[in-house]
Design a protein around this motif. Structure first.
Motif, PDB file in Angstrom:
ATOM      1  N   MET A   1     -72.697  34.013  49.717  1.00 42.64           N
ATOM      2  CA  MET A   1     -72.425  34.163  51.136  1.00 42.64           C
ATOM      3  C   MET A   1     -72.074  32.819  51.782  1.00 42.64           C
ATOM      4  N   ALA A   2     -72.799  31.773  51.423  1.00 42.72           N
ATOM      5  CA  ALA A   2     -72.547  30.450  52.018  1.00 42.72           C
ATOM      6  C   ALA A   2     -71.128  29.984  51.701  1.00 42.72           C
ATOM      7  N   GLU A   3     -70.662  30.307  50.508  1.00 44.29           N
ATOM      8  CA  GLU A   3     -69.307  29.914  50.096  1.00 44.29           C
ATOM      9  C   GLU A   3     -68.257  30.613  50.970  1.00 44.29           C
ATOM     10  N   ILE A   4     -68.483  31.888  51.260  1.00 48.04           N
ATOM     11  CA  ILE A   4     -67.555  32.645  52.110  1.00 48.04           C
ATOM     12  C   ILE A   4     -67.557  32.063  53.519  1.00 48.04           C
ATOM     13  N   ILE A   5     -68.749  31.759  54.030  1.00 50.20           N
ATOM     14  CA  ILE A   5     -68.857  31.183  55.379  1.00 50.20           C
ATOM     15  C   ILE A   5     -68.101  29.864  55.460  1.00 50.20           C
ATOM     16  N   GLU A   6     -68.252  29.020  54.439  1.00 51.71           N
ATOM     17  CA  GLU A   6     -67.538  27.738  54.421  1.00 51.71           C
ATOM     18  C   GLU A   6     -66.022  27.943  54.413  1.00 51.71           C
ATOM     19  N   LYS A   7     -65.540  28.904  53.631  1.00 50.59           N
ATOM     20  CA  LYS A   7     -64.103  29.176  53.562  1.00 50.59           C
ATOM     21  C   LYS A   7     -63.576  29.704  54.901  1.00 50.59           C
ATOM     22  N   VAL A   8     -64.334  30.610  55.520  1.00 49.67           N
ATOM     23  CA  VAL A   8     -63.922  31.153  56.819  1.00 49.67           C
ATOM     24  C   VAL A   8     -63.880  30.039  57.857  1.00 49.67           C
ATOM     25  N   TYR A   9     -64.899  29.188  57.843  1.00 46.30           N
ATOM     26  CA  TYR A   9     -64.933  28.067  58.785  1.00 46.30           C
ATOM     27  C   TYR A   9     -63.721  27.151  58.579  1.00 46.30           C
ATOM     28  N   ALA A  10     -63.383  26.874  57.323  1.00 46.22           N
ATOM     29  CA  ALA A  10     -62.233  26.011  57.017  1.00 46.22           C
ATOM     30  C   ALA A  10     -60.925  26.632  57.511  1.00 46.22           C
ATOM     31  N   LEU A  11     -60.794  27.955  57.423  1.00 48.09           N
ATOM     32  CA  LEU A  11     -59.596  28.634  57.913  1.00 48.09           C
ATOM     33  C   LEU A  11     -59.570  28.696  59.441  1.00 48.09           C
ATOM     34  N   LEU A  12     -60.733  28.777  60.019  1.00 45.57           N
ATOM     35  CA  LEU A  12     -60.867  28.911  61.473  1.00 45.57           C
ATOM     36  C   LEU A  12     -60.627  27.601  62.209  1.00 45.57           C
ATOM     37  N   GLU A  13     -61.095  26.506  61.627  1.00 40.53           N
ATOM     38  CA  GLU A  13     -61.026  25.203  62.289  1.00 40.53           C
ATOM     39  C   GLU A  13     -59.615  24.857  62.799  1.00 40.53           C
ATOM     40  N   PRO A  14     -58.562  24.970  61.965  1.00 40.43           N
ATOM     41  CA  PRO A  14     -57.228  24.630  62.477  1.00 40.43           C
ATOM     42  C   PRO A  14     -56.744  25.576  63.580  1.00 40.43           C
ATOM     43  N   LEU A  15     -57.221  26.818  63.573  1.00 40.08           N
ATOM     44  CA  LEU A  15     -56.821  27.778  64.608  1.00 40.08           C
ATOM     45  C   LEU A  15     -57.396  27.397  65.972  1.00 40.08           C
ATOM     46  N   LEU A  16     -58.542  26.718  65.961  1.00 39.68           N
ATOM     47  CA  LEU A  16     -59.220  26.356  67.210  1.00 39.68           C
ATOM     48  C   LEU A  16     -58.859  24.957  67.678  1.00 39.68           C
ATOM     49  N   ASP A  17     -58.214  24.190  66.809  1.00 40.60           N
ATOM     50  CA  ASP A  17     -57.851  22.808  67.130  1.00 40.60           C
ATOM     51  C   ASP A  17     -56.981  22.779  68.381  1.00 40.60           C
ATOM     52  N   GLY A  18     -57.334  21.922  69.326  1.00 43.87           N
ATOM     53  CA  GLY A  18     -56.567  21.804  70.559  1.00 43.87           C
ATOM     54  C   GLY A  18     -56.949  22.818  71.620  1.00 43.87           C
ATOM     55  N   THR A  19     -57.940  23.655  71.347  1.00 36.96           N
ATOM     56  CA  THR A  19     -58.428  24.616  72.338  1.00 36.96           C
ATOM     57  C   THR A  19     -59.843  24.205  72.757  1.00 36.96           C
ATOM     58  N   ASP A  20     -60.392  24.894  73.733  1.00 36.78           N
ATOM     59  CA  ASP A  20     -61.790  24.639  74.121  1.00 36.78           C
ATOM     60  C   ASP A  20     -62.739  25.637  73.458  1.00 36.78           C
ATOM     61  N   ILE A  21     -62.231  26.366  72.459  1.00 29.38           N
ATOM     62  CA  ILE A  21     -63.027  27.360  71.729  1.00 29.38           C
ATOM     63  C   ILE A  21     -63.800  26.664  70.617  1.00 29.38           C
ATOM     64  N   PHE A  22     -65.058  27.086  70.433  1.00 28.88           N
ATOM     65  CA  PHE A  22     -65.870  26.513  69.361  1.00 28.88           C
ATOM     66  C   PHE A  22     -66.682  27.595  68.664  1.00 28.88           C
ATOM     67  N   VAL A  23     -67.049  27.306  67.417  1.00 28.33           N
ATOM     68  CA  VAL A  23     -67.793  28.251  66.584  1.00 28.33           C
ATOM     69  C   VAL A  23     -69.277  28.179  66.940  1.00 28.33           C
ATOM     70  N   VAL A  24     -69.863  29.332  67.182  1.00 30.87           N
ATOM     71  CA  VAL A  24     -71.304  29.418  67.421  1.00 30.87           C
ATOM     72  C   VAL A  24     -72.010  29.822  66.136  1.00 30.87           C
ATOM     73  N   ASN A  25     -71.447  30.813  65.430  1.00 27.77           N
ATOM     74  CA  ASN A  25     -72.085  31.294  64.209  1.00 27.77           C
ATOM     75  C   ASN A  25     -71.087  32.132  63.407  1.00 27.77           C
ATOM     76  N   ILE A  26     -71.285  32.167  62.114  1.00 27.00           N
ATOM     77  CA  ILE A  26     -70.513  33.044  61.231  1.00 27.00           C
ATOM     78  C   ILE A  26     -71.521  33.750  60.332  1.00 27.00           C
ATOM     79  N   LYS A  27     -71.421  35.073  60.277  1.00 30.06           N
ATOM     80  CA  LYS A  27     -72.319  35.859  59.423  1.00 30.06           C
ATOM     81  C   LYS A  27     -71.485  36.722  58.498  1.00 30.06           C
ATOM     82  N   VAL A  28     -72.024  36.968  57.303  1.00 31.75           N
ATOM     83  CA  VAL A  28     -71.363  37.834  56.338  1.00 31.75           C
ATOM     84  C   VAL A  28     -72.364  38.901  55.905  1.00 31.75           C
TER      85      VAL A  28
END
Length: 152
Positions: free
Chosen positions: A1-28
């Motif tokens: 599960m931790a591996e999936i969360i890390e991959k999702v976070y890595a894919l998400l980070e560039p999508l949020l770059d330059g916005t005021d949106i931030f990650v609070v939590n990711i659950k699988v």
């Protein structure tokens, strides 16, 4: 599960770059149900949520994380009853009523007036209307949870 969360976070980070949106939590969930909780300094609208959802879903598919396509994705803000978990959330909620539970399970409710790296300051009303309002400083190291109170 931790591996999936890390991959999702890595894919998400560039999508949020330059916005005021931030990650609070990711659950699988075991059924490959991905739940991504986001917030934004200017508020996390349904429009922002659906835009991130579409882009992240496409990125997950393109990355081949689930070759059989057996996954679901939910992108939303944390529920109103969810505790604050990040400094940005505390700062965003200055001026709102919060209930703080300390590590000894004592609760205090008041208006969040100030946030520093080490503590927050609440403006707490007395029991009677004639009681003075007092400022209470609470160290983050002594906080078990903080929940924003919805005022109707």
């Amino acid at each position: 599960m931790a591996e999936i969360i890390e991959k999702v976070y890595a894919l998400l980070e560039p999508l949020l770059d330059g916005t005021d949106i931030f990650v609070v939590n990711i659950k699988v969930k075991p059924t490959n149900n991905l739940k991504v909780y986001l917030d934004a300094d200017s508020g996390f609208s349904i429009t922002k949520s659906s835009s991130v959802n579409r882009k992240l879903y496409a990125a997950i598919e393109a990355a081949g994380m689930f070759p059989d396509g057996d996954f679901s994705l939910e992108v939303s803000s944390p529920g109103v009853d969810e505790p604050l978990t990040q400094m940005r959330q505390y700062k965003k909620n200055i001026g709102r009523k919060v209930t703080v539970t300390d590590k000894e399970d004592k609760e205090v409710t008041g208006m969040l007036r100030e946030v520093t790296d080490e503590h927050m300051v609440l403006e707490v009303k007395g029991k009677k209307a004639s009681d003075p309002v007092k400022s209470t400083e609470i160290a983050f190291s002594n906080i078990k949870k903080t929940v924003v109170q919805i005022i109707f």
